[in-house]
Design a protein around this motif. Structure first.
Motif, PDB file in Angstrom:
ATOM      1  N   THR A  18       0.849  -1.188   0.000  1.00  0.00           N
ATOM      2  CA  THR A  18       0.000   0.000   0.000  1.00  0.00           C
ATOM      3  C   THR A  18       0.890   1.245   0.000  1.00  0.00           C
ATOM      4  O   THR A  18       2.035   1.200   0.440  1.00  0.00           O
ATOM      5  CB  THR A  18      -0.915   0.052   1.248  1.00  0.00           C
ATOM      6  OG1 THR A  18      -0.086   0.122   2.399  1.00  0.00           O
ATOM      7  CG2 THR A  18      -1.827  -1.158   1.319  1.00  0.00           C
ATOM      8  N   TYR A  19       0.304   2.345  -0.480  1.00  0.00           N
ATOM      9  CA  TYR A  19       1.050   3.614  -0.476  1.00  0.00           C
ATOM     10  C   TYR A  19       1.497   3.944   0.953  1.00  0.00           C
ATOM     11  O   TYR A  19       2.629   4.383   1.179  1.00  0.00           O
ATOM     12  CB  TYR A  19       0.166   4.766  -0.963  1.00  0.00           C
ATOM     13  CG  TYR A  19      -0.470   4.586  -2.324  1.00  0.00           C
ATOM     14  CD1 TYR A  19       0.279   4.743  -3.490  1.00  0.00           C
ATOM     15  CD2 TYR A  19      -1.829   4.300  -2.443  1.00  0.00           C
ATOM     16  CE1 TYR A  19      -0.315   4.624  -4.733  1.00  0.00           C
ATOM     17  CE2 TYR A  19      -2.428   4.172  -3.689  1.00  0.00           C
ATOM     18  CZ  TYR A  19      -1.667   4.336  -4.824  1.00  0.00           C
ATOM     19  OH  TYR A  19      -2.254   4.213  -6.056  1.00  0.00           O
ATOM     20  N   VAL A  75       4.998   9.494  -4.214  1.00  0.00           N
ATOM     21  CA  VAL A  75       4.118   8.423  -3.720  1.00  0.00           C
ATOM     22  C   VAL A  75       2.811   9.034  -3.197  1.00  0.00           C
ATOM     23  O   VAL A  75       1.715   8.540  -3.480  1.00  0.00           O
ATOM     24  CB  VAL A  75       4.818   7.595  -2.608  1.00  0.00           C
ATOM     25  CG1 VAL A  75       3.855   6.570  -2.012  1.00  0.00           C
ATOM     26  CG2 VAL A  75       6.063   6.896  -3.162  1.00  0.00           C
ATOM     27  N   CYS A  93       0.520  10.052  -6.014  1.00  0.00           N
ATOM     28  CA  CYS A  93      -0.138   8.879  -6.611  1.00  0.00           C
ATOM     29  C   CYS A  93      -1.241   8.360  -5.693  1.00  0.00           C
ATOM     30  O   CYS A  93      -2.325   7.990  -6.146  1.00  0.00           O
ATOM     31  CB  CYS A  93       0.882   7.771  -6.892  1.00  0.00           C
ATOM     32  SG  CYS A  93       1.947   8.160  -8.286  1.00  0.00           S
ATOM     33  N   ARG A  94      -0.957   8.341  -4.365  1.00  0.00           N
ATOM     34  CA  ARG A  94      -1.973   7.876  -3.409  1.00  0.00           C
ATOM     35  C   ARG A  94      -3.219   8.755  -3.479  1.00  0.00           C
ATOM     36  O   ARG A  94      -4.342   8.260  -3.594  1.00  0.00           O
ATOM     37  CB  ARG A  94      -1.394   7.912  -1.990  1.00  0.00           C
ATOM     38  CG  ARG A  94      -2.397   7.495  -0.922  1.00  0.00           C
ATOM     39  CD  ARG A  94      -1.891   7.778   0.465  1.00  0.00           C
ATOM     40  NE  ARG A  94      -1.646   9.211   0.652  1.00  0.00           N
ATOM     41  CZ  ARG A  94      -1.010   9.731   1.690  1.00  0.00           C
ATOM     42  NH1 ARG A  94      -0.544   8.950   2.634  1.00  0.00           N
ATOM     43  NH2 ARG A  94      -0.840  11.047   1.783  1.00  0.00           N
ATOM     44  N   VAL A 108       2.129  -0.906  -6.187  1.00  0.00           N
ATOM     45  CA  VAL A 108       1.785  -0.104  -5.006  1.00  0.00           C
ATOM     46  C   VAL A 108       0.411   0.509  -5.256  1.00  0.00           C
ATOM     47  O   VAL A 108       0.195   1.176  -6.283  1.00  0.00           O
ATOM     48  CB  VAL A 108       2.828   1.014  -4.778  1.00  0.00           C
ATOM     49  CG1 VAL A 108       2.488   1.808  -3.514  1.00  0.00           C
ATOM     50  CG2 VAL A 108       4.236   0.446  -4.697  1.00  0.00           C
ATOM     51  N   LYS A 109      -0.536   0.232  -4.351  1.00  0.00           N
ATOM     52  CA  LYS A 109      -1.910   0.712  -4.552  1.00  0.00           C
ATOM     53  C   LYS A 109      -2.604   0.838  -3.202  1.00  0.00           C
ATOM     54  O   LYS A 109      -1.991   0.567  -2.166  1.00  0.00           O
ATOM     55  CB  LYS A 109      -2.672  -0.268  -5.458  1.00  0.00           C
ATOM     56  CG  LYS A 109      -2.632  -1.705  -4.987  1.00  0.00           C
ATOM     57  CD  LYS A 109      -3.231  -2.649  -6.021  1.00  0.00           C
ATOM     58  CE  LYS A 109      -3.170  -4.074  -5.481  1.00  0.00           C
ATOM     59  NZ  LYS A 109      -3.798  -5.045  -6.339  1.00  0.00           N
ATOM     60  N   SER A 110      -3.878   1.211  -3.210  1.00  0.00           N
ATOM     61  CA  SER A 110      -4.605   1.365  -1.949  1.00  0.00           C
ATOM     62  C   SER A 110      -5.025  -0.001  -1.416  1.00  0.00           C
ATOM     63  O   SER A 110      -5.178  -0.952  -2.181  1.00  0.00           O
ATOM     64  CB  SER A 110      -5.891   2.168  -2.158  1.00  0.00           C
ATOM     65  OG  SER A 110      -5.614   3.421  -2.650  1.00  0.00           O
TER      66      SER A 110
END
Ligand code: UDP
Length: 241
Positions: A185-186, A202, A205-206, A236-238
């Motif tokens: 995750t971010y 980062v 992007c988050r 990398v994502k939520s």
């Protein structure tokens, strides 16, 4: 559209990718190889925005550590990214891919300024848009430039091609047991200070829900593999996405 549903991507390559086996500068054969990979990705029907760093030529922090004024050194770094953008434009056009370079520092003899609506039109016409000079301000990096352009161009993902095949819990070049993450995750990246991109990139992007896909560009054919879901990468994502 790619297998993972991407229609438009931002591809960020570090400047070092262009130097091949050299320790500095631009290796035209390597640039040509990378250009072929970018073309292959574009030939799948994707719209591609490209950001290339400048670390193969000059990094502001390196200049500052030797006594230079940081902002002045950073402007030199930004100019380095323009050189790399022009080298990549040349390589892509030699293989028949139409491109436009847009620089955050205006330089109307060699490229366009950054104009979002014009960039949009270029993409619609099937051109690759290469965004140079990062965000156009010192104390930033091209990672932040990539995140900013990915957000304003509404890209479905930011693909970051580096020399390692993802994000590890320790430096894989020093720790043989280092483990690669498939996803992160971010917030974890920021809390653990994992070296994906700088924190401002980062966070951007988050806040805009842009997944960051970290993969190795050194392995031939890897951009396509990452796009069709068979390549090795860290996403990398939520949480829960
Ligand atoms: N830079 C900057 N502002 C930006 C983008 C880049 O000042 O918005 C400068 C900074 O000095 C940086 C250099 O340009 O060190 C080269 O970019 P970067 O380090 O991101 O290149 P990479 O590591 O991706 O090759």
């Amino acid at each position: 559209m790619s297998a993972n549903g991407y229609r438009r991507i931002l591809l960020k390559l570090s400047g070092e990718v262009l130097m091949g086996d050299q320790s500095f500068g631009i290796d035209p054969e390597t640039v040509a190889r990378v250009a072929e990979e970018v073309k292959a990705a574009k030939d799948t029907g994707l719209e591609i925005c490209l950001v290339i760093g400048g670390g193969n030529i000059f990094r502001g922090v390196a200049g500052a550590s030797k006594g230079m004024d940081r902002a002045q050194a950073d402007y030199m770094g930004m100019l380095a990214t323009v050189m790399n953008a022009l080298a990549m434009q040349n390589a892509l056009e030699q293989i028949g891919v139409q491109t436009r370079v847009q620089s955050a520092i205006e330089m109307d003899k060699v490229c366009e300024p950054v104009i979002r609506r014009r960039a949009e039109r270029h993409l619609e016409k099937g051109r690759i848009v290469i965004f140079a000079a990062g965000v156009g301000a010192p104390y930033f990096t091209t990672d932040s430039g990539a995140a900013l352009r990915a957000a304003e161009m509404k890209c479905d993902a930011l693909l970051k091609g580096t020399s390692v095949d993802g994000v590890y819990d320790a430096d894989p070049k020093k720790v043989p047991t280092a483990k690669r993450y498939d996803t992160l995750t971010y917030d974890r990246v920021l809390a653990d200070n994992l070296k994906v991109m700088d924190a401002s990139a980062v966070a951007l992007c988050r806040d805009n829900e842009i997944p960051i896909v970290v993969f190795s560009i050194r392995e031939q054919g890897n951009i396509l593999k990452v796009l069709d879901g068979t390549g090795v990468s860290t996403v990398v994502k939520s949480e829960g996405k």
